[in-house]
Design an enzyme around this catalytic site. Sequence first.
Site, short mmCIF file in Angstrom:
data_model
loop_
_atom_site.label_atom_id
_atom_site.label_comp_id
_atom_site.label_asym_id
_atom_site.label_seq_id
_atom_site.Cartn_x
_atom_site.Cartn_y
_atom_site.Cartn_z
N LYS A 1 0.81 -1.21 0.00
CA LYS A 1 0.00 0.00 0.00
C LYS A 1 0.85 1.27 0.00
O LYS A 1 0.38 2.33 -0.44
CB LYS A 1 -0.92 0.00 1.22
CG LYS A 1 -2.00 -1.08 1.19
CD LYS A 1 -3.18 -0.64 0.36
CE LYS A 1 -4.33 -1.63 0.50
NZ LYS A 1 -5.52 -1.19 -0.25
N SER B 1 0.93 -9.59 -0.16
CA SER B 1 0.52 -8.18 -0.07
C SER B 1 1.07 -7.49 1.16
O SER B 1 1.41 -6.31 1.11
CB SER B 1 -1.01 -8.09 -0.09
OG SER B 1 -1.56 -8.81 0.99
N ASP C 1 -17.13 -10.93 -3.71
CA ASP C 1 -17.80 -9.95 -4.57
C ASP C 1 -17.11 -9.81 -5.92
O ASP C 1 -17.75 -9.53 -6.94
CB ASP C 1 -17.87 -8.59 -3.88
CG ASP C 1 -16.49 -8.04 -3.57
OD1 ASP C 1 -15.83 -8.58 -2.65
OD2 ASP C 1 -16.04 -7.10 -4.27
N GLU D 1 -9.69 -14.21 -3.85
CA GLU D 1 -10.49 -13.61 -2.78
C GLU D 1 -10.74 -14.62 -1.66
O GLU D 1 -10.73 -15.83 -1.89
CB GLU D 1 -11.89 -13.24 -3.32
CG GLU D 1 -11.92 -12.09 -4.29
CD GLU D 1 -13.33 -11.82 -4.76
OE1 GLU D 1 -13.74 -10.66 -4.72
OE2 GLU D 1 -14.03 -12.79 -5.16
N SER E 1 -8.76 -0.30 6.63
CA SER E 1 -8.73 -1.33 7.67
C SER E 1 -7.31 -1.50 8.21
O SER E 1 -7.08 -2.32 9.07
CB SER E 1 -9.24 -2.65 7.11
OG SER E 1 -8.41 -3.07 6.04
N GLY F 1 -15.75 -13.29 1.05
CA GLY F 1 -15.80 -11.98 0.40
C GLY F 1 -15.62 -12.09 -1.10
O GLY F 1 -14.69 -11.52 -1.66
#
Lengths: 330, 330
Positions: free
Chosen positions: B59, B314, B216, B210, B84, B214
């Site tokens: 990030k 990540s 989606d 995913e 988060s 979750g």
Amino acid sequence: MTPDPIDLPTPDDVAAAAAAVLDGTAHRTPVLTSRLTDAELGARVLVKAENLQRTGSFKFRGAFHTLSRLGPRERRAGVVAFSSGNHAQAVALAAQLLDVPATIVMPTDAPASKRAATRGYGAEVVDYDRYTEDRRAIATGLAERRGLTLVPPYDHPHVIAGQGTAVHELLGDHGPLDVLFVCLGGGGLLSGSLLAVQGLSPGTAVYGVEPEAGDDGRRSLRAGRIVTIDQPRTIADGAATTALGDRTFPIVARHVTDVVTVPDSALVETMAEFASRYKVLVEPTGALAMAGLRAAVAADPQRFAGARIGVTISGGNVDLDRFAALVAAH
Amino acid sequence: MTPDPIDLPTPDDVAAAAAAVLDGTAHRTPVLTSRLTDAELGARVLVKAENLQRTGSFKFRGAFHTLSRLGPRERRAGVVAFSSGNHAQAVALAAQLLDVPATIVMPTDAPASKRAATRGYGAEVVDYDRYTEDRRAIATGLAERRGLTLVPPYDHPHVIAGQGTAVHELLGDHGPLDVLFVCLGGGGLLSGSLLAVQGLSPGTAVYGVEPEAGDDGRRSLRAGRIVTIDQPRTIADGAATTALGDRTFPIVARHVTDVVTVPDSALVETMAEFASRYKVLVEPTGALAMAGLRAAVAADPQRFAGARIGVTISGGNVDLDRFAALVAAH
């Protein structure tokens, strides 16, 4: 018995090993940093992460360097090594890569992950009891009976030169350091690192770090001769050695700034620090150098203020359940 | 509402961000390998370790890239972000480095390590309840009242381009890949990675991964539109998103090969694998891509036989006690 001086490796041997060992075989391991640790210690700390080396420790460097210099007849006959774990895996993988048969003499209480990895690299494992048997005698006997070449864990010029390549890389990638902390068991990594420093950053103050229970190095430095202690009991199994070697001692005695010791509890604290801040798994022995730096800064903060400090992580081979139990309890 | 196409980032934006972001600011993170994992999967697996990135996750790339492109007035006024955890730390450090005031809206159940790190970088933290409050509304309100620039966690062209620099590096350092697995939450890393692949290795098959709870992203891909789900409950807190973004969805829908899902139990197994074999600490979300690779190989081993496969980690921001509890129980 003092060895012939010609048997001692030199800074040039480390540089030569760096070129040979690194030729697409050993990992050029990353150097890790933490702003939080730097802020706490008031210094810039560069961590050479040999836990990310092949086989999970710096030992691959010395093993591969040594085996790569064997003649064709010695390669065909095979090698034997005795080790509490990381040297075992290192010799096993180096032997596999060079197509050399390997026999490893391992203590019965070595971590399961290290035993499994050694067998996984195709080596034959011979067991011994760390507290009642002499591993060197067992290995020497095997070498004589089977015509094998003994690859000692630290007291060998090619092993020492190979181990020195880790700090050789650190200095090559990041330039001269003010201070360097290195773990001290049999002295292979420390003496190799001292040679690398002589070659690339002779102004660096170098500290060896031992577990409190295994302080033979500090005693030897004070006495000016190799002091042998009883088999130490410490969680730092890779530094649970009883004496420096005939080759490592003179290099350490001549070039080291000092040897400091840390309790096992500090190793657990440092393992947690490495995991939470640097995001790496470190075995207890691998935490010695950083724990020694923290102890040295606590004893004399001004000494290290603003310094560029190198710290070696020797390895990361710790069973995960044991790691979890240690850091969860700390 | 479909965004203006001009608002979507391109492969060139990723390349430009790589040059800008990497200019001595972001770490060029190492690529890790394991012979054992390669042997088990019958492939060559290259792991891009963004858990070793600054602030412990990828990030930082998107946050620093975005903040570095703000004008002088926006920098003086400051930024606000909702997250988060990892985006929070990333914006906080990027803001500190660029001397920009930062306000971070964080859920009350975010890991303690992430909250402490965010405050440690000098940001103001504003709390909200993940299950009852709308973080976007809170952040937007703060932005309006205080004149702050909102830095969204994923749905922003500069954020997406910045996140793509991780895979841009991987491809630059190791050449084209046959397959790439990337974790999928809001789609910032996946869409950026897809752009990097378009630029440097257009033949690569890219899979998003995913958490089962979750899914989606998979539903959206099947439906051909953004599907919003209820707040998922999963240990992968970084991927506990309810919908893809207006910018990430079209990039994912156009370029991704497929989206796969994995149960939380597989994430714990993979965290243990990363620790024991790769010697790195990985948070649950960070284990998604490798867990997805394992699931995909289990479903169709021939598909990946002999392939060169990239896998992204990540992040590594997991409280150590939680990590120990998860892997010790697995």
